[in-house]
Write a protein that holds these residues in place. Structure first.
Motif, short mmCIF file in Angstrom:
data_model
loop_
_atom_site.label_atom_id
_atom_site.label_comp_id
_atom_site.label_asym_id
_atom_site.label_seq_id
_atom_site.Cartn_x
_atom_site.Cartn_y
_atom_site.Cartn_z
N ASN A 14 0.92 -1.27 -0.15
CA ASN A 14 0.09 -0.02 -0.16
C ASN A 14 0.88 1.26 -0.01
O ASN A 14 0.59 2.00 -0.88
CB ASN A 14 -1.05 -0.10 1.08
CG ASN A 14 -2.11 -0.95 1.14
OD1 ASN A 14 -2.29 -1.47 -0.02
ND2 ASN A 14 -2.44 -1.31 2.37
N LEU A 15 1.76 1.20 0.71
CA LEU A 15 2.76 2.46 1.03
C LEU A 15 3.59 2.88 -0.25
O LEU A 15 3.51 3.66 -0.78
CB LEU A 15 3.80 2.23 2.28
CG LEU A 15 4.50 3.48 2.39
CD1 LEU A 15 3.85 4.64 3.13
CD2 LEU A 15 5.55 2.96 3.38
N ARG A 22 5.84 7.02 -3.93
CA ARG A 22 6.09 7.55 -4.98
C ARG A 22 7.25 8.62 -4.66
O ARG A 22 8.18 8.70 -5.67
CB ARG A 22 5.01 8.12 -5.74
CG ARG A 22 5.00 8.53 -7.24
CD ARG A 22 3.64 8.58 -7.77
NE ARG A 22 2.71 9.30 -7.01
CZ ARG A 22 1.61 9.04 -6.75
NH1 ARG A 22 1.12 8.08 -7.17
NH2 ARG A 22 1.07 9.94 -6.05
N ALA A 23 7.13 9.51 -3.80
CA ALA A 23 7.97 10.13 -3.30
C ALA A 23 9.33 9.70 -3.17
O ALA A 23 10.78 10.20 -3.48
CB ALA A 23 7.65 11.15 -2.24
N ARG A 33 2.57 2.10 -3.16
CA ARG A 33 1.78 2.64 -4.62
C ARG A 33 0.91 3.70 -3.94
O ARG A 33 0.54 4.32 -4.99
CB ARG A 33 0.96 1.48 -4.77
CG ARG A 33 -0.30 1.25 -4.00
CD ARG A 33 -0.93 -0.21 -4.33
NE ARG A 33 -1.85 -0.42 -3.25
CZ ARG A 33 -3.03 -0.33 -3.10
NH1 ARG A 33 -3.58 0.06 -4.11
NH2 ARG A 33 -3.87 -0.87 -2.18
N SER A 34 1.61 4.44 -3.04
CA SER A 34 0.75 5.70 -2.60
C SER A 34 1.65 6.83 -2.63
O SER A 34 2.94 6.75 -3.51
CB SER A 34 0.30 5.84 -1.00
OG SER A 34 1.50 6.05 -0.37
N ARG A 35 1.13 8.14 -2.23
CA ARG A 35 2.04 9.47 -2.56
C ARG A 35 3.35 9.18 -1.80
O ARG A 35 4.33 9.46 -2.47
CB ARG A 35 1.13 10.14 -2.10
CG ARG A 35 1.96 11.76 -1.73
CD ARG A 35 0.89 12.79 -1.12
NE ARG A 35 1.71 14.12 -0.95
CZ ARG A 35 2.14 14.67 0.19
NH1 ARG A 35 2.02 13.89 1.28
NH2 ARG A 35 2.67 15.71 0.30
N VAL A 36 3.25 8.77 -0.67
CA VAL A 36 4.49 8.47 0.02
C VAL A 36 5.68 7.70 -0.68
O VAL A 36 6.85 8.09 -0.97
CB VAL A 36 4.29 8.06 1.44
CG1 VAL A 36 5.61 7.89 2.25
CG2 VAL A 36 3.35 8.88 2.31
#
Lengths: 257, 349
Positions: free
Chosen positions: B186-187, B194-195, B189-192
């Motif tokens: 989950n982490l 990706r950053a 594939r999320s904004r975080v």
């Protein structure tokens, strides 16, 4: 003058070399402002100072009434300044969509906890993700990047990579967009398209554009104001016609007879 | 090709119904496993699952963020000791102690992440190596931590039932492993996530897009340490007894090997690497008692080298394995898996 974007007395040295020497200029909101000059004139150093990669030695950079010099790059991005790079700084192993989604980073709120718990379609993070992917899709449409959408950027041809970088900067919804040689390495067809896109970005999205460009045809046709620099100093600033007629510029670009 | 109707479909974990099918098969397999195997095998599976947790965390740091850590055994040690001490001294139950221990490790991860902001490549490797060694040295010299003799781990109680056999522990450990693998997926594939990947790919570009490098790098260290800490707590339980020598430098290297062999920057890679390297490690430990090869190696060892050096065979083989993977398959087992998948997609044409 105006208080949209002003650079006052900006100086940056590297060891004994003065890359930018007490440079002043101001840009009006909504305009296209081009910077020209020979290689090594300090153009990219200027961009690096504006976007916070370099810290200026002295001088002020003000954006929408606030001092931004000396801030970190991420803080400057949050002020609404986005940029592209002369030698592409893309996330090569990520797809076009993912690259552009990084442009949405400052507009999104998903934190570490939301991320870890994105278990289903209706979780906070997933809903935000879908919402911003839709926004990015508009930029993909605008720049005709549909076929590159799910392709790792490293696998795209150079011209498209430049567009992805432009799109990524646009996704940030900047007030000021810095373009470092946007047309370099493009074919004349691609350059033609780019010309119209930059016009669209200015006129339809209302973004002010500060641009470094070597293609004089493009600079003359597109710019509202032009600044010519050499050895980090201002040679001349004015409308494209004024700058093109300046003897120093003619000397630098056409050579003496 | 299937039509997408919602943007979430871009990032959902199971892209096709067939993925759900295989996942259900896997879950059923995990449930059936303790019913059909011996207790000894279960202890092996437990150990593998725990290593998978560490690998998931380390991969976030190494594979996704592009940092390095040669000191993850230190975080595992912190998690193990914190779990035991919290249970002993504060009388906490196992689960709260485990979660809290994870946070203690994360705190140390955050602290180690701060100096790491100014270090890159080999310098960061040395700094983290020093951290890992310092942790076990400090633990070994303090009577509060039981010194070199170590600590006895109390029996754990869940809802009034004392868990003692490996099969009972398996239920707890595998549930936590599956949950943490999903959370990591989950982490990433999320904004975080990706950053973090953006930092690996081009930190300058990430920064000019508004990614706060200092925050995300330390966050990556902290999350990575949290995973190692939780794994440490579970490790303490299955060992029943912990001392500083368990969490040595070789352990850190093994974790790194799991990431590289499995595939940096891939969740499936963490899982494959954790399984394969742990399994190899356990088998190679007992290399001299293996049929055929064991005798042959002893023969070679006594004839041309020293007899006492034979256990080092394990390190030599891991060294060779790492070199081979880095040179020939930088994407690890995950890369091999991708190629197999691609091949079968168009089979038999």
């Amino acid at each position: 003058m105006n208080d949209f974007f002003t650079v006052t007395g900006l100086t940056r040295t590297f060891g004994g070399v003065v890359a930018i020497d007490a440079l002043d200029f101001a840009q009006k909101k909504g305009s296209i402002f081009s910077i020209i000059g020979p290689n090594g004139a300090g153009k990219t150093t200027l961009f690096n100072c504006i976007s916070g990669i370099y810290r200026p030695d002295s001088g002020e950079i003000c954006f929408q009434g606030r001092r931004i010099d000396g801030l970190k790059p991420d803080a400057i991005a949050r002020h609404g300044i986005a940029r592209t790079f002369q030698n592409l700084e893309l996330f090569f192993r990520m797809t076009t969509m993912e690259n552009l989604m990084l442009g949405r980073h400052i507009h999104m709120r998903t934190n570490i906890w939301h991320g870890l718990t994105m278990f289903h379609k209706n979780s906070t993070a997933a809903r935000e993700e879908a919402e911003h992917r839709e926004k990015v899709e508009h930029i993909i449409d605008l720049l005709d990047l549909q076929s590159a959408r799910d392709v790792p950027v490293g696998a795209l041809p150079y011209g498209r990579q430049k567009l992805v970088e432009l799109g990524r900067a646009l996704a940030l919804e900047p007030s000021l967009l810095l373009l470092d040689e946007p047309s370099a390495g493009m074919t004349s067809d691609e350059r033609q398209d780019l010309f119209f896109w930059i016009k669209d970005i200015q006129q339809e999205l209302g973004v002010s554009i500060l641009m470094i460009e070597h293609n004089m045809q493009m600079v003359m046709d597109i710019s509202d104001r032009v600044l010519a620099i050499d050895f980090g100093k201002k040679l001349v600033e004015g409308t494209p016609e004024e700058v093109a007629a300046h003897p120093e510029v003619i000397k630098a670009y056409l050579g003496e007879d | 090709m299937d039509m997408k109707r919602h943007y979430y479909e871009d990032i959902q974990i199971f892209q096709k119904p067939v993925h759900v099918f295989w996942f259900v098969i896997l879950l059923i397999g995990l449930v059936i496993l303790p019913l059909v195997t011996r207790n000894y095998t279960m202890s092996l599976v437990n150990f593998i699952a725990i290593n998978v947790i560490v690998t998931l965390g380390l991969n976030l740091l190494v594979g996704y963020t592009g940092q390095i850590s040669l000191g993850h055994a230190g975080f595992v040690a912190i998690g193990a000791y914190a779990t035991v001490l919290l249970m002993q001294h504060l009388g906490l139950n196992f689960f709260p102690a485990l979660v809290l221990a994870g946070f203690v490790a994360a705190g140390f991860g955050f602290l180690l992440g701060l100096p790491a902001l100014r270090l890159e490549g080999p310098y960061l490797a040395i700094a983290t190596l020093g951290f890992g060694m310092a942790v076990t040295q400090i633990i070994g010299r303090s009577t509060f931590f039981g010194g070199r003799m170590g600590l006895k781990v109390p029996k754990i109680n869940i809802a009034g039932i004392t868990l003692s056999s490996d099969k009972e522990l398996y239920i707890v450990i595998i549930s936590i492993t599956v949950l943490m693998a999903f959370a990591m997926r989950n982490l990433t594939r999320s904004r975080v996530g990706r950053a973090l990947i953006a930092i690996r790919e081009s930190d300058i570009a990430a920064e000019t897009l508004g990614v706060n490098l200092a925050w995300y790098k330390t966050l990556s260290f902290a999350v990575s340490a949290f995973y190692a800490g939780v794994a440490g707590g579970l490790l303490a339980i299955i060992f029943g007894y912990i001392n500083p020598s368990i969490f040595d430098f070789v352990m850190s290297i093994l974790f790194l090997a799991m990431v590289v062999v499995g595939g940096a920057g891939a969740i499936l890679g963490s899982i494959l690497g954790g399984i394969v390297v742990t399994f190899l490690d356990l088998k190679l430990n007992a290399v001299t008692s293996m049929p055929l090869i064991g005798d042959l190696l002893r023969e070679i060892s006594t004839r041309w080298m020293s007899v006492s050096g034979l256990p080092n065979f394990r390190s030599v083989l891991f060294g060779i394995l790492l070199i081979l993977f880095v040179v020939f398959e930088p994407h690890g087992l995950y890369g091999i898996w991708l190629r197999i998948k691609k091949y079968w997609k168009t089979w038999p044409f």
